[in-house]
Every structure is written in structure tokens, then in C-alpha cells.
Design a protein around this motif. Sequence first.
Motif, PDB file in Angstrom:
ATOM      1  N   GLY A  16      -0.757   4.453 -12.901  1.00  0.00           N
ATOM      2  CA  GLY A  16      -1.513   3.417 -13.193  1.00  0.00           C
ATOM      3  C   GLY A  16      -1.032   2.240 -12.401  1.00  0.00           C
ATOM      4  N   ILE A  17       0.334   2.260 -11.947  1.00  0.00           N
ATOM      5  CA  ILE A  17       0.876   1.076 -11.649  1.00  0.00           C
ATOM      6  C   ILE A  17       0.675   1.399 -10.146  1.00  0.00           C
ATOM      7  CG2 ILE A  17       3.208  -0.282 -10.956  1.00  0.00           C
ATOM      8  CD1 ILE A  17       4.310   0.941 -13.625  1.00  0.00           C
ATOM      9  N   GLY A  18       0.556   2.466  -9.552  1.00  0.00           N
ATOM     10  CA  GLY A  18       0.350   2.736  -8.159  1.00  0.00           C
ATOM     11  C   GLY A  18      -1.139   2.405  -7.851  1.00  0.00           C
ATOM     12  N   VAL A  19      -2.042   2.661  -8.613  1.00  0.00           N
ATOM     13  CA  VAL A  19      -3.378   2.205  -8.498  1.00  0.00           C
ATOM     14  C   VAL A  19      -3.539   0.770  -8.623  1.00  0.00           C
ATOM     15  CG1 VAL A  19      -5.635   2.333  -9.616  1.00  0.00           C
ATOM     16  CG2 VAL A  19      -4.379   4.358  -9.442  1.00  0.00           C
ATOM     17  N   PHE A  20      -2.944  -0.077  -9.504  1.00  0.00           N
ATOM     18  CA  PHE A  20      -2.894  -1.491  -9.462  1.00  0.00           C
ATOM     19  C   PHE A  20      -2.426  -2.119  -8.155  1.00  0.00           C
ATOM     20  CE2 PHE A  20      -0.861  -5.668 -10.369  1.00  0.00           C
ATOM     21  CZ  PHE A  20      -1.811  -6.107 -10.830  1.00  0.00           C
ATOM     22  N   LEU A  21      -1.526  -1.244  -7.470  1.00  0.00           N
ATOM     23  CA  LEU A  21      -1.046  -2.048  -6.128  1.00  0.00           C
ATOM     24  C   LEU A  21      -2.023  -1.629  -5.071  1.00  0.00           C
ATOM     25  CD1 LEU A  21       2.814  -1.137  -6.576  1.00  0.00           C
ATOM     26  CD2 LEU A  21       1.642  -3.289  -6.642  1.00  0.00           C
ATOM     27  N   LEU A  22      -2.800  -0.580  -5.293  1.00  0.00           N
ATOM     28  CA  LEU A  22      -3.667  -0.359  -4.165  1.00  0.00           C
ATOM     29  C   LEU A  22      -5.115  -0.882  -4.440  1.00  0.00           C
ATOM     30  CD1 LEU A  22      -2.879   3.727  -4.276  1.00  0.00           C
ATOM     31  CD2 LEU A  22      -2.408   2.073  -2.415  1.00  0.00           C
TER      32      LEU A  22
ATOM     33  N   LEU B  11       0.719  -1.278   0.033  1.00  0.00           N
ATOM     34  CA  LEU B  11       0.140  -0.040   0.048  1.00  0.00           C
ATOM     35  C   LEU B  11       1.032   1.130  -0.040  1.00  0.00           C
ATOM     36  CD1 LEU B  11      -2.628  -1.139   2.581  1.00  0.00           C
ATOM     37  CD2 LEU B  11      -2.833  -1.041   0.125  1.00  0.00           C
ATOM     38  N   LEU B  12       1.864   1.365   0.765  1.00  0.00           N
ATOM     39  CA  LEU B  12       2.774   2.429   0.989  1.00  0.00           C
ATOM     40  C   LEU B  12       3.409   2.577  -0.229  1.00  0.00           C
ATOM     41  CD1 LEU B  12       4.312   4.609   2.656  1.00  0.00           C
ATOM     42  CD2 LEU B  12       6.102   2.711   2.925  1.00  0.00           C
ATOM     43  N   PHE B  13       3.929   1.768  -1.145  1.00  0.00           N
ATOM     44  CA  PHE B  13       4.810   1.675  -2.498  1.00  0.00           C
ATOM     45  C   PHE B  13       3.609   2.115  -3.407  1.00  0.00           C
ATOM     46  CE2 PHE B  13       7.029  -0.409  -6.194  1.00  0.00           C
ATOM     47  CZ  PHE B  13       7.811   0.481  -6.163  1.00  0.00           C
ATOM     48  N   GLY B  14       2.528   1.603  -3.483  1.00  0.00           N
ATOM     49  CA  GLY B  14       1.447   1.952  -4.417  1.00  0.00           C
ATOM     50  C   GLY B  14       1.045   3.341  -4.455  1.00  0.00           C
ATOM     51  N   GLY B  15       0.780   3.995  -3.221  1.00  0.00           N
ATOM     52  CA  GLY B  15       0.538   5.234  -2.868  1.00  0.00           C
ATOM     53  C   GLY B  15       1.711   6.304  -3.322  1.00  0.00           C
TER      54      GLY B  15
END
Length: 160
Positions: A43-49, A17-21
Motif C-alpha cells: 500500500g505504501i508502494g502504491v501511494f509512492l507510485l 518510483l524505484l522505491f515505490g516499486g
Amino acid sequence: MNKTTLKHLRKASPMKLLFGGLLFILGLYGAIFNNFFNLILSGIGVFLLLREGSEIDLASKKYREIYSVFGISFGKWKTLPNLDYVSVFKTNEKKRVQGMGASANFSNSIYILNLFYNRNKKIEAYRTEDSDDAFENAKYLSQVLRIDVLYATERETKWL
């Protein structure tokens, strides 16, 4: 317990969650002040979140499989079919972590509530690590939906 919706989302690790944010914020910042190709980072961040789960609205007898980002849930509502019973069973959830050539497997016990209909079709209603929480929600579902509870956490199953 007096609630009209039962919602569960799969847990995500705090690091994910931290890395995605962080990727989401850096991508937006880069898109505003540099170029629009930085939106790929967002987009990658949203995918991780992104977190998956399900939600059941007991008042209107509808359910949906949901995807949640930033606390906003998306999914199409469907009418609950004629349910036969709710099943509570215990299983192990396995996770594999890899990094720098090494890998490790982790497993933890979880309880899953499934709503069965048409003899063998199911809807995953809830997932938890706490047995008391699982049985409390199963009893509540059985009362509201007027169905039986199948206790399947041990080798021999029994009806409650």
C-alpha cells in the motif's frame, strides 16, 4: 498534431518510483510467503507510485482529474462547460527535499494551460516545461474547442 485526448501527469522522481516499486513487490512477496500484514508495504508502494493529472477527451468534450498507478488511470468523466478561453502562463514549481537533517529547495519554470469558464473558474488542462509544447497544445485546444488563447507568460498579457 491530430489527437483527440490531451493528458498530463505530474512527474515523479525516478528514485520515488524505484522505491515505490520495490516496496510494492516486497509487500506482495511477503504477503504470499509470510503474512498478510506485508500488504501494508504494498500500500505504501502504491501511494509512492500514484501520480495525479488531468485528461481531456476532445472528441466527446469531456474531462477528468485522474490518478494513475502502473499506467492505469482512474477518475470520473465530466462534461466540459462552455469555455471562454485557454490561458498559457509561466510559473515556478517549487520542491523541497529533506534528508538527514538537511533540506534544499529547488524550483524550475513550467508552463500551465488552464481552460477558463464562468469568468473566473478554471480547469488545469496541461503542464509542461517546454514553451513550444505549451503553445502548440494551446493552439490545438483553441482550434478544436473554438476559443481564444490568452498569452500570459509575461507581465503584459495579450490575446493570440
